[in-house]
Design a protein around this motif. Structure first.
Motif, short mmCIF file in Angstrom:
data_model
loop_
_atom_site.label_atom_id
_atom_site.label_comp_id
_atom_site.label_asym_id
_atom_site.label_seq_id
_atom_site.Cartn_x
_atom_site.Cartn_y
_atom_site.Cartn_z
N TYR A 178 -39.03 27.18 -19.34
CA TYR A 178 -37.47 27.12 -19.89
C TYR A 178 -36.70 26.19 -19.08
CZ TYR A 178 -39.31 31.38 -22.19
OH TYR A 178 -40.15 32.25 -22.94
N GLN A 179 -37.32 25.44 -18.36
CA GLN A 179 -36.37 24.37 -17.63
C GLN A 179 -37.05 23.22 -18.08
OE1 GLN A 179 -34.52 24.83 -14.48
NE2 GLN A 179 -34.50 26.77 -15.03
N VAL A 180 -36.14 22.48 -19.03
CA VAL A 180 -36.62 21.43 -20.00
C VAL A 180 -35.47 20.41 -19.91
CG1 VAL A 180 -36.90 20.76 -22.38
CG2 VAL A 180 -37.65 22.86 -21.44
N PRO A 181 -35.74 19.20 -19.26
CA PRO A 181 -34.61 18.07 -19.33
C PRO A 181 -34.20 17.72 -20.72
CG PRO A 181 -36.73 17.62 -17.97
CD PRO A 181 -36.95 18.71 -18.93
N ALA A 182 -33.04 17.12 -20.61
CA ALA A 182 -32.31 17.00 -21.86
C ALA A 182 -32.78 15.56 -22.36
CB ALA A 182 -30.91 16.79 -21.84
N SER A 183 -33.24 15.35 -23.49
CA SER A 183 -33.75 14.01 -23.97
C SER A 183 -32.43 13.44 -24.72
CB SER A 183 -34.59 14.09 -25.31
OG SER A 183 -35.66 14.83 -24.63
N GLY A 184 -32.37 12.14 -24.72
CA GLY A 184 -31.36 11.21 -25.11
C GLY A 184 -31.21 11.23 -26.62
N PHE A 185 -29.64 11.04 -27.13
CA PHE A 185 -29.61 11.07 -28.51
C PHE A 185 -30.50 10.32 -29.42
CE2 PHE A 185 -27.66 9.66 -32.36
CZ PHE A 185 -26.72 10.49 -32.80
N ASP A 186 -30.66 9.06 -28.92
CA ASP A 186 -31.58 8.35 -29.74
C ASP A 186 -32.95 8.77 -29.70
OD1 ASP A 186 -29.48 6.43 -30.27
OD2 ASP A 186 -30.02 5.32 -28.69
N GLU A 187 -33.49 9.06 -28.60
CA GLU A 187 -34.66 9.67 -28.69
C GLU A 187 -34.90 10.90 -29.64
OE1 GLU A 187 -37.98 11.61 -25.47
OE2 GLU A 187 -36.02 10.88 -24.59
N VAL A 188 -34.06 11.84 -29.39
CA VAL A 188 -34.16 12.94 -30.30
C VAL A 188 -34.08 12.54 -31.68
CG1 VAL A 188 -33.28 15.09 -30.91
CG2 VAL A 188 -33.37 14.50 -28.58
N LEU A 189 -33.09 11.66 -32.04
CA LEU A 189 -32.98 11.26 -33.47
C LEU A 189 -34.31 10.42 -33.98
CD1 LEU A 189 -30.81 10.87 -36.03
CD2 LEU A 189 -30.12 8.83 -34.75
N ALA A 190 -34.88 9.77 -33.15
CA ALA A 190 -36.06 8.99 -33.67
C ALA A 190 -37.31 10.21 -33.67
CB ALA A 190 -36.60 7.95 -32.47
N HIS A 191 -37.38 11.12 -32.93
CA HIS A 191 -38.27 12.21 -33.16
C HIS A 191 -37.95 13.10 -34.62
CE1 HIS A 191 -40.58 12.31 -29.69
NE2 HIS A 191 -39.49 12.34 -28.86
N ILE A 192 -36.82 13.38 -34.84
CA ILE A 192 -36.67 14.30 -35.95
C ILE A 192 -36.99 13.39 -37.24
CG2 ILE A 192 -35.11 15.95 -34.98
CD1 ILE A 192 -32.72 14.74 -35.89
N ILE A 193 -36.46 12.09 -37.16
CA ILE A 193 -36.87 11.23 -38.34
C ILE A 193 -38.23 11.42 -38.64
CG2 ILE A 193 -36.76 8.74 -39.30
CD1 ILE A 193 -33.93 8.53 -37.99
N ALA A 194 -38.90 10.97 -37.35
CA ALA A 194 -40.46 10.86 -37.57
C ALA A 194 -41.00 12.21 -38.06
CB ALA A 194 -41.15 10.34 -36.11
N ASP A 195 -40.64 13.44 -37.66
CA ASP A 195 -41.18 14.38 -38.19
C ASP A 195 -40.72 14.62 -39.68
OD1 ASP A 195 -41.81 15.37 -35.61
OD2 ASP A 195 -40.11 16.45 -35.24
N LEU A 196 -39.62 14.34 -40.27
CA LEU A 196 -39.31 14.46 -41.37
C LEU A 196 -40.17 13.33 -42.44
CD1 LEU A 196 -35.51 15.00 -41.44
CD2 LEU A 196 -37.26 16.46 -42.06
N GLU A 197 -40.31 12.24 -41.85
CA GLU A 197 -41.04 11.27 -42.68
C GLU A 197 -42.66 11.79 -42.70
OE1 GLU A 197 -40.51 8.68 -44.31
OE2 GLU A 197 -38.67 7.80 -43.38
N ALA A 198 -43.21 12.62 -41.67
CA ALA A 198 -44.35 12.88 -41.75
C ALA A 198 -44.70 14.15 -42.81
CB ALA A 198 -44.80 13.35 -40.47
#
Length: 571
Positions: A178-198
């Motif tokens: 449960y100790q998880v570093p924060a990912s940056g805005f652009d990184e998370v945005l790229a992840h969720i775009i890739a997830d939706l494209e998939a």
């Protein structure tokens, strides 16, 4: 990090779902250990997956999630101020006195939803291997739904907090970190775009020609809308336009098919330019209010792409509209109110936001010094269209029998205005004395056509008149066109949880908060110089991490805009 989605929550939630289907529940639970019930015995058939998918939607519809959608997306904008009985957390946000103790800086309700989605994505393939009636296509559709809801949650989180922990594994056992570093805005945005494209092609296209599930559940077109929005934030404007076009073309096709089958199926929808929209006053009627009634009153309208459903419920209430905008059986202002300048002096033609012919100002707001919000609250409105200068029309409101207005996430005019914004950005800058290139003019005219259709519907303008928008008044510079789109998004999507996010996107794109400040500062009458300085940095666009999250997750680093705040709990 204090996710509030730990393994015990997940286990108990799954046990509750499983136990509800058992006739000898007590004996069963006495024999099989709790962990075995969840991991080995619950996830066995398609119905188990469907139950947890439904719980993802239920979490989005919870009061905690709903109210944050509005507070995060609109409260700090130039649309809203406090109303009657607003709690201290809301008052402090309205005053730009944001502290890390503020309850709206908590994000656990969204991470609870994310964990439910992660659980579906993790276990559904195992169920498909066990249940011969659970097809591969159904599995993929369920994963697409869960992925889209998870992506939507993260999209709200990054637009609010900027950097957030990005977790895609469910919390199901003692090894979960449960100790998880924060990912940056652009990184998370790229992840969720890739997830939706998939997963976009795995989603259900429609759930049936006239099914409300087409609006109340994730469809392929809901994913397209999310992708269009996300690409707009990413600055990939052509992809934004491409996804907007897929939705617009679908609505045109739907309109043509329904018109061909029977005009009665779509009697209140008309073409404004090339866009099919619900008219405010259908042909032959001297009363306006039809579009408002169908979109916000009845819900699940022709223009809907994705909205959270309450209209058909007799037990669940939309707590956002009930508390913030006012109960269905009251004309009093809720905890939130519209900024008074939005509807001041509309009838005499001197309001800078709305023309006196604009139906939206009469439908969405009521009052003068304290302006109550009527959007979503009333079941319908009606007023004469022949508004004369100097006098506002008398608006008849039709009340609901409960607080059950649907909450709209995406609708057609939102998509049209996203396309307009992207077209303006792709056209580039004009206004240094040079003339438009042919490509620039084409893009500006496309953007203008989207805005003009939305504006004409709202102002009951079916054909060009001297009182309508004129391209030449705006199409000479990027700034003029950009302001046209931004202003129309404010008018059309007012009180829908969009305005602050639109202003943040503007600030990110320009690398400056100046234009946002010029709009937002007008709602303040005290400490304006200090507030302007405070809101001038990029960090100030985002919420602080709540103090509980900072204590629970040592990897989180507080937003610099709030590091040196004096934390007080005095009411």
């Amino acid at each position: 990090m204090k996710f509030y989605i730990n393994k015990q929550v997940t286990r108990l939630f799954s046990v509750a779902l499983f136990a509800s289907s058992l006739t000898a529940c007590d004996d069963f639970l006495n024999i099989i250990p709790l962990n075995d019930v969840v991991l080995e015995n619950y996830w066995t058939e398609e119905a188990d997956v469907a139950s947890v998918v439904n719980s993802c939607y239920a979490q989005l519809e919870s009061g905690d999630c709903l109210k944050r959608m509005l507070v995060w997306g609109e409260m700090r904008s130039d649309n809203l101020t406090t109303g009657a009985g607003a709690p201290q957390d809301i008052i402090r946000i309205a005053e730009e006195n944001l502290l890390e103790t503020n309850g709206y800086a908590k994000w656990e309700s969204f991470y609870q939803c994310i964990n439910r989605c992660n659980t579906v994505i993790h276990y559904a393939p195992q169920v498909q291997a066990k249940d011969p009636n659970y097809t591969e296509a159904e599995l993929k559709a369920n994963i697409a739904e869960a992925t889209a809801i998870r992506s939507l949650c993260y999209f709200y989180l990054i637009r609010t907090f900027r950097n957030v922990p990005y977790v895609t594994e469910p919390s199901i056992d003692d090894t979960q970190n449960y100790q998880v570093p924060a990912s940056g805005f652009d990184e998370v945005l790229a992840h969720i775009i890739a997830d939706l494209e998939a997963v976009k092609n795995d989603a259900i296209r429609t759930y049936g020609e006239y099914s409300d599930d087409n609006m109340n559940r994730i469809t392929r077109y809901a994913i397209y809308a999310m992708l269009a929005d996300m690409y707009l934030w990413q600055g990939d404007y052509q992809r934004c336009i491409d996804y907007c076009d897929l939705i617009i073309d679908y609505k045109k096709e739907q309109y043509d098919d329904m018109l061909q089958e029977s005009s009665s199926f779509i009697e209140n929808v008309e073409l404004y330019g090339e866009f099919p929209l619900i008219s405010e006053a259908p042909y032959g009627s001297s009363y306006a209010g039809t579009a408002f009634t169908e979109i916000f009153g009845e819900g699940n309208s022709f223009e809907s792409i994705f909205e959270l459903n309450f209209v058909d419920s007799e037990t669940r209430e939309n707590l956002l509209t009930k508390e913030f905008y006012g109960a269905y059986n009251s004309t009093n202002v809720g905890q939130l109110a519209a900024c008074p300048y939005l509807n001041a002096q509309v009838a005499d033609g001197s309001n800078p936001y709305f023309k006196r012919t604009d139906c939206r100002v009469y439908e969405n707001m009521s009052g003068e010094s304290t302006v109550s919000i009527r959007k979503y609250v009333t079941a319908g409105v009606e007023f004469r269209t022949n508004t004369t200068t100097g006098s506002a029309p008398t608006v008849t409101e039709y009340t609901r029998s409960n607080n059950v207005g649907n909450w709209i996430i995406y609708r057609l005019t939102d998509v049209m205005l996203m396309k307009a914004e992207a077209e303006v950005q792709l056209a580039g800058n004009v206004g240094d004395g040079s003339s438009l290139t042919s490509e620039q003019e084409a893009r500006y005219r496309t953007a203008f056509s989207c805005v003009s259709a939305v504006w004409k519907r709202a102002n009951n303008k079916r054909v060009a008149t001297t009182d309508t928008l004129v391209f030449e008044d705006y199409g000479t510079s990027r700034l003029s066109m950009e302001n046209l789109v931004l202003d129309e998004r404010q008018r059309e999507l007012m009180f829908e949880g969009k305005r602050w996010f639109d202003l943040v996107r503007l600030c990110r794109r320009e690398g400056s908060n100046t234009r946002m400040l010029d709009k937002v500062m007008q709602k303040f009458s005290e400490n304006t110089a200090a507030l302007r300085i405070r809101l001038s940095t990029p960090d100030a666009l985002y919420f602080p991490y709540h103090e509980d999250e900072l204590k629970a997750n040592s990897y989180l680093v507080q937003n610099p805009a709030y590091e040196n705040e004096n934390i007080t709990t005095t009411e």
